[in-house]
Enzyme design. Structure first.
Site, mmCIF file in Angstrom:
data_model
loop_
_atom_site.group_PDB
_atom_site.id
_atom_site.type_symbol
_atom_site.label_atom_id
_atom_site.label_comp_id
_atom_site.label_asym_id
_atom_site.label_seq_id
_atom_site.Cartn_x
_atom_site.Cartn_y
_atom_site.Cartn_z
ATOM 1 N N ILE A 42 0.835 -1.261 0.030
ATOM 2 C CA ILE A 42 0.109 -0.023 0.038
ATOM 3 C C ILE A 42 0.920 1.184 -0.072
ATOM 4 O O ILE A 42 1.884 1.257 1.002
ATOM 5 C CB ILE A 42 -0.854 0.009 1.062
ATOM 6 C CG1 ILE A 42 -1.685 -1.415 1.599
ATOM 7 C CG2 ILE A 42 -1.908 1.328 1.310
ATOM 8 C CD1 ILE A 42 -2.378 -1.589 2.725
ATOM 9 N N GLU A 43 0.806 1.955 -0.919
ATOM 10 C CA GLU A 43 1.682 2.980 -1.024
ATOM 11 C C GLU A 43 1.048 4.463 -0.642
ATOM 12 O O GLU A 43 -0.365 4.441 -0.646
ATOM 13 C CB GLU A 43 2.219 3.223 -2.619
ATOM 14 C CG GLU A 43 3.032 1.998 -2.952
ATOM 15 C CD GLU A 43 3.778 2.185 -4.432
ATOM 16 O OE1 GLU A 43 3.360 2.763 -5.388
ATOM 17 O OE2 GLU A 43 4.675 1.357 -4.789
ATOM 18 N N ALA A 101 1.314 8.755 -1.087
ATOM 19 C CA ALA A 101 1.715 10.074 -1.872
ATOM 20 C C ALA A 101 3.035 10.742 -1.268
ATOM 21 O O ALA A 101 3.833 11.196 -2.117
ATOM 22 C CB ALA A 101 0.724 11.156 -1.917
ATOM 23 N N TYR A 108 5.168 9.032 0.106
ATOM 24 C CA TYR A 108 6.079 7.656 -0.081
ATOM 25 C C TYR A 108 6.524 7.298 1.352
ATOM 26 O O TYR A 108 6.402 6.041 1.260
ATOM 27 C CB TYR A 108 7.401 8.467 -0.727
ATOM 28 C CG TYR A 108 7.144 8.739 -2.335
ATOM 29 C CD1 TYR A 108 5.821 8.632 -2.725
ATOM 30 C CD2 TYR A 108 8.300 9.334 -3.034
ATOM 31 C CE1 TYR A 108 5.718 9.098 -3.974
ATOM 32 C CE2 TYR A 108 8.088 9.701 -4.211
ATOM 33 C CZ TYR A 108 6.903 9.384 -4.872
ATOM 34 O OH TYR A 108 6.733 10.089 -5.959
ATOM 35 N N CYS A 147 5.055 -2.676 2.914
ATOM 36 C CA CYS A 147 5.216 -3.620 1.991
ATOM 37 C C CYS A 147 4.077 -4.880 2.233
ATOM 38 O O CYS A 147 3.507 -5.006 3.340
ATOM 39 C CB CYS A 147 6.543 -4.400 2.339
ATOM 40 S SG CYS A 147 7.964 -3.331 1.662
ATOM 41 N N GLU A 184 4.326 -7.947 2.704
ATOM 42 C CA GLU A 184 4.976 -8.813 4.042
ATOM 43 C C GLU A 184 4.504 -8.340 5.270
ATOM 44 O O GLU A 184 3.676 -8.895 6.214
ATOM 45 C CB GLU A 184 6.223 -9.079 4.060
ATOM 46 C CG GLU A 184 6.942 -9.768 2.834
ATOM 47 C CD GLU A 184 7.182 -8.828 1.731
ATOM 48 O OE1 GLU A 184 6.466 -7.735 1.501
ATOM 49 O OE2 GLU A 184 8.440 -8.823 1.252
ATOM 50 N N CYS A 206 12.346 -7.046 1.421
ATOM 51 C CA CYS A 206 13.163 -6.153 1.841
ATOM 52 C C CYS A 206 13.816 -6.127 3.072
ATOM 53 O O CYS A 206 13.199 -7.023 3.920
ATOM 54 C CB CYS A 206 12.556 -4.454 1.475
ATOM 55 S SG CYS A 206 11.523 -4.226 3.019
ATOM 56 N N CYS A 253 11.309 -5.711 6.187
ATOM 57 C CA CYS A 253 10.477 -6.815 6.374
ATOM 58 C C CYS A 253 11.229 -8.091 6.967
ATOM 59 O O CYS A 253 10.523 -8.583 7.665
ATOM 60 C CB CYS A 253 9.772 -7.435 4.932
ATOM 61 S SG CYS A 253 8.577 -6.151 4.196
#
Ligand code: THU
Length: 130
Positions: free
Chosen positions: A43-44, A46, A48, A53, A55, A86, A89
């Site tokens: 889930i991104e 705006a 950032y 992630c 996971e 990553c 995670c």
């Protein structure tokens, strides 16, 4: 639970990914020793930094429902290559067991299985604070 089935569940979860910025969709599926399944997608944001992630979404759903006994997690991102978790995670996962199986998939037939200890050797985890 077969590893391939858990990958398929992660692929379905990936469809929900909210990725307007990177367009890189990831799905994850957690399987507990008690037989429960929890899914997640990335889930991104705006701004950032709050991006989360797949996971960590799946694991957070699992833990917040009271299941701490994670047996394995399947991860699938782009099908161009095998997706590995990553670093953030990996650290998040180690809280719930170094022996956790991590299934890193490219597709249903191409994947690698690791223990978390292999992906995060010499980790700093719960036992480090004792
Ligand atoms: N991402 C994951 O969901 N899992 C990982 O282990 C690596 C990266 C996401 C975060 C971001 O939405 C996108 O993939 C590109 O980095």
């Amino acid at each position: 639970m077969e590893d391939k089935l858990l990958i398929k569940i992660a692929m379905e979860a990936r469809e929900k990914a909210y990725t307007p910025y990177s367009k890189f969709k990831v799905g994850a599926a957690v399987y507990t020793k008690s037989g429960k399944i929890f899914t997640g997608c990335n889930i991104e944001s705006a701004s950032y930094t709050p991006t989360i992630c797949a996971e960590r979404v799946a694991i957070s759903k699992c833990i917040s429902e009271g299941y701490y006994d994670i047996e394995k997690i399947a991860i699938i991102g782009s099908e161009k290559d095998i997706s590995h978790p990553c670093g953030v995670c990996r650290q998040f996962m180690v809280e719930f067991g170094k022996d956790m199986k991590v299934i890193c998939a490219k597709n249903i037939d191409t994947y690698k299985v690791y223990t978390l200890a292999e992906l995060l050797p010499n980790s700093f985890g719960p036992e480090s604070l004792i």
